[in-house]
Scaffold this motif. Structure first.
Motif, PDB file in Angstrom:
ATOM      1  N   PRO A   5      41.658  29.305  46.696  1.00 19.12           N
ATOM      2  CA  PRO A   5      40.245  29.312  47.825  1.00 19.12           C
ATOM      3  C   PRO A   5      38.868  27.707  46.884  1.00 19.12           C
ATOM      4  O   PRO A   5      39.328  28.368  45.701  1.00 19.12           O
ATOM      5  N   GLN A   6      38.465  26.633  47.094  1.00 15.13           N
ATOM      6  CA  GLN A   6      37.409  25.709  46.385  1.00 15.13           C
ATOM      7  C   GLN A   6      36.802  26.709  45.952  1.00 15.13           C
ATOM      8  O   GLN A   6      36.239  26.680  44.870  1.00 15.13           O
ATOM      9  N   LYS A   7      36.087  27.289  46.706  1.00 14.50           N
ATOM     10  CA  LYS A   7      35.118  28.168  46.497  1.00 14.50           C
ATOM     11  C   LYS A   7      34.846  29.401  45.016  1.00 14.50           C
ATOM     12  O   LYS A   7      34.001  29.606  44.430  1.00 14.50           O
ATOM     13  N   LEU A   8      36.047  30.096  45.228  1.00 12.22           N
ATOM     14  CA  LEU A   8      36.465  30.806  43.779  1.00 12.22           C
ATOM     15  C   LEU A   8      36.893  29.779  42.725  1.00 12.22           C
ATOM     16  O   LEU A   8      36.557  30.373  41.648  1.00 12.22           O
ATOM     17  N   ILE A   9      37.744  28.374  43.356  1.00  9.90           N
ATOM     18  CA  ILE A   9      37.728  28.197  41.795  1.00  9.90           C
ATOM     19  C   ILE A   9      36.366  27.725  41.378  1.00  9.90           C
ATOM     20  O   ILE A   9      36.163  27.775  39.910  1.00  9.90           O
ATOM     21  N   ALA A  10      35.359  26.941  42.282  1.00  6.42           N
ATOM     22  CA  ALA A  10      34.225  26.292  41.751  1.00  6.42           C
ATOM     23  C   ALA A  10      33.645  27.698  41.113  1.00  6.42           C
ATOM     24  O   ALA A  10      33.026  27.315  39.667  1.00  6.42           O
ATOM     25  N   ALA A  11      33.768  28.894  41.311  1.00  8.50           N
ATOM     26  CA  ALA A  11      33.082  29.796  40.419  1.00  8.50           C
ATOM     27  C   ALA A  11      33.734  30.280  39.295  1.00  8.50           C
ATOM     28  O   ALA A  11      33.295  31.996  38.794  1.00  8.50           O
ATOM     29  N   LYS A  12      35.175  30.054  39.397  1.00  5.09           N
ATOM     30  CA  LYS A  12      35.313  30.156  38.034  1.00  5.09           C
ATOM     31  C   LYS A  12      36.312  32.191  38.202  1.00  5.09           C
ATOM     32  O   LYS A  12      36.096  32.699  37.096  1.00  5.09           O
ATOM     33  N   ASN A  13      35.987  32.658  39.217  1.00  2.00           N
ATOM     34  CA  ASN A  13      36.621  34.096  39.730  1.00  2.00           C
ATOM     35  C   ASN A  13      38.066  33.644  39.244  1.00  2.00           C
ATOM     36  O   ASN A  13      39.034  33.727  40.401  1.00  2.00           O
ATOM     37  N   TRP A  14      38.542  33.675  38.312  1.00  2.00           N
ATOM     38  CA  TRP A  14      40.102  34.207  38.738  1.00  2.00           C
ATOM     39  C   TRP A  14      40.496  35.090  38.729  1.00  2.00           C
ATOM     40  O   TRP A  14      41.931  36.287  38.546  1.00  2.00           O
ATOM     41  N   GLU A  15      39.810  36.708  38.215  1.00  2.00           N
ATOM     42  CA  GLU A  15      39.981  38.161  38.526  1.00  2.00           C
ATOM     43  C   GLU A  15      40.172  37.719  40.121  1.00  2.00           C
ATOM     44  O   GLU A  15      41.420  38.388  40.836  1.00  2.00           O
ATOM     45  N   ALA A  16      39.773  36.963  40.980  1.00  2.00           N
ATOM     46  CA  ALA A  16      39.700  37.183  42.151  1.00  2.00           C
ATOM     47  C   ALA A  16      41.626  36.104  42.694  1.00  2.00           C
ATOM     48  O   ALA A  16      41.371  36.741  43.506  1.00  2.00           O
ATOM     49  N   LEU A  17      41.284  35.158  42.251  1.00  2.00           N
ATOM     50  CA  LEU A  17      42.120  34.556  42.340  1.00  2.00           C
ATOM     51  C   LEU A  17      43.984  35.620  42.141  1.00  2.00           C
ATOM     52  O   LEU A  17      44.491  35.159  42.687  1.00  2.00           O
ATOM     53  N   GLU A  18      43.849  36.144  40.908  1.00  2.00           N
ATOM     54  CA  GLU A  18      44.527  36.895  41.176  1.00  2.00           C
ATOM     55  C   GLU A  18      44.730  37.800  41.660  1.00  2.00           C
ATOM     56  O   GLU A  18      45.846  38.305  41.914  1.00  2.00           O
ATOM     57  N   GLN A  19      44.187  38.382  42.008  1.00  2.00           N
ATOM     58  CA  GLN A  19      43.972  39.334  43.077  1.00  2.00           C
ATOM     59  C   GLN A  19      44.415  38.641  44.394  1.00  2.00           C
ATOM     60  O   GLN A  19      45.432  39.471  45.358  1.00  2.00           O
ATOM     61  N   GLN A  20      43.952  37.484  45.087  1.00  2.00           N
ATOM     62  CA  GLN A  20      44.753  37.039  45.714  1.00  2.00           C
ATOM     63  C   GLN A  20      46.374  36.907  45.490  1.00  2.00           C
ATOM     64  O   GLN A  20      47.128  37.032  46.730  1.00  2.00           O
ATOM     65  N   ALA A  21      46.876  36.357  44.661  1.00  2.00           N
ATOM     66  CA  ALA A  21      48.579  36.441  44.826  1.00  2.00           C
ATOM     67  C   ALA A  21      48.487  37.870  44.489  1.00  2.00           C
ATOM     68  O   ALA A  21      49.995  38.692  45.187  1.00  2.00           O
TER      69      ALA A  21
END
Length: 215
Positions: free
Chosen positions: A186-202
């Motif tokens: 999600p662009q929102k997570l990338i813009a915030a550089k929320n890598w932990e949330a992206l990890e959780q998505q995966a």
């Protein structure tokens, strides 16, 4: 032999993270995040920032992952992708010349197709499997299921509309794996550089696809 290894890897992983990165460092962090979440197949689109450099970097930094390239439109791009270390290749179209070149190089190639004619043409030309794209425009998982009768022998990877919520439906419909892009990143997570949330998505995706194992 490389096709058999590739298909076995797809059956184990079941999902591919598709990264289209506007900046190399963003692409690097996106890849590291989904790898930390358990995803082992990562595609870097050729229209990403400094795609060859990013592929080579990820090959070095993520030795446990298989790094490929996508959105390859011509032979020159494909050769550059292979030279940079791409371990699998996606194209948005069916081009027998590209398929033959990839087969000769010993690298799995997955052309994009939509109609049964395109899918069969790609497979007969030597494609390792076929990307069905854009899947959501033609009925989603129902389209994959409808192809199983006549074309069940051809491994299919739907992309273009696969989400965290519907990914499992495509596997139940007969797909060997799925490719996720925007919904996984999600662009929102990338813009915030929320890598932990992206990890959780995966991690959530992996858990969803592992529930009640799919044949």
């Amino acid at each position: 032999m490389f096709n058999q290894c590739w298909l076995k890897l797809l059956q184990q992983q079941r999902s591919i993270a598709v990264i289209r990165a506007p900046q190399l460092e963003l692409g690097r962090q996106m890849a590291r995040a989904v790898a930390a979440g358990g995803m082992g197949l990562i595609e870097i689109t050729w229209n990403s920032d400094r795609a060859p450099e990013l592929i080579a970097l990820l090959r070095s930094e993520l030795p446990g992952c298989t790094i490929g390239s996508g959105t390859l439109l011509n032979l020159e791009q494909m050769q550059q992708a292979i030279a940079s270390g791409a371990q699998f290749l996606f194209t948005p179209h069916v081009d027998p010349t590209l398929i033959r070149a990839a087969v000769d190089a010993g690298v799995p190639i997955i052309p994009g197709a939509l109609s049964p004619t395109e899918i069969v043409t790609a497979h007969q030309a030597g494609a390792s499997c076929v990307k069905v794209f854009p899947i959501q425009a033609v009925g989603g998982s129902r389209y994959i299921r409808s192809l199983q009768g006549p074309l069940g022998h051809i491994p299919l990877i739907p992309t273009g509309g696969v989400t965290l919520e519907n990914a499992r439906e495509f596997l139940l419909a007969g797909a060997i794996a799925v490719g996720l892009a925007g919904d996984l990143f999600p662009q929102k997570l990338i813009a915030a550089k929320n890598w932990e949330a992206l990890e959780q998505q995966a991690r959530n995706l992996i858990q969803q696809l592992a529930t009640n194992p799919i044949n």
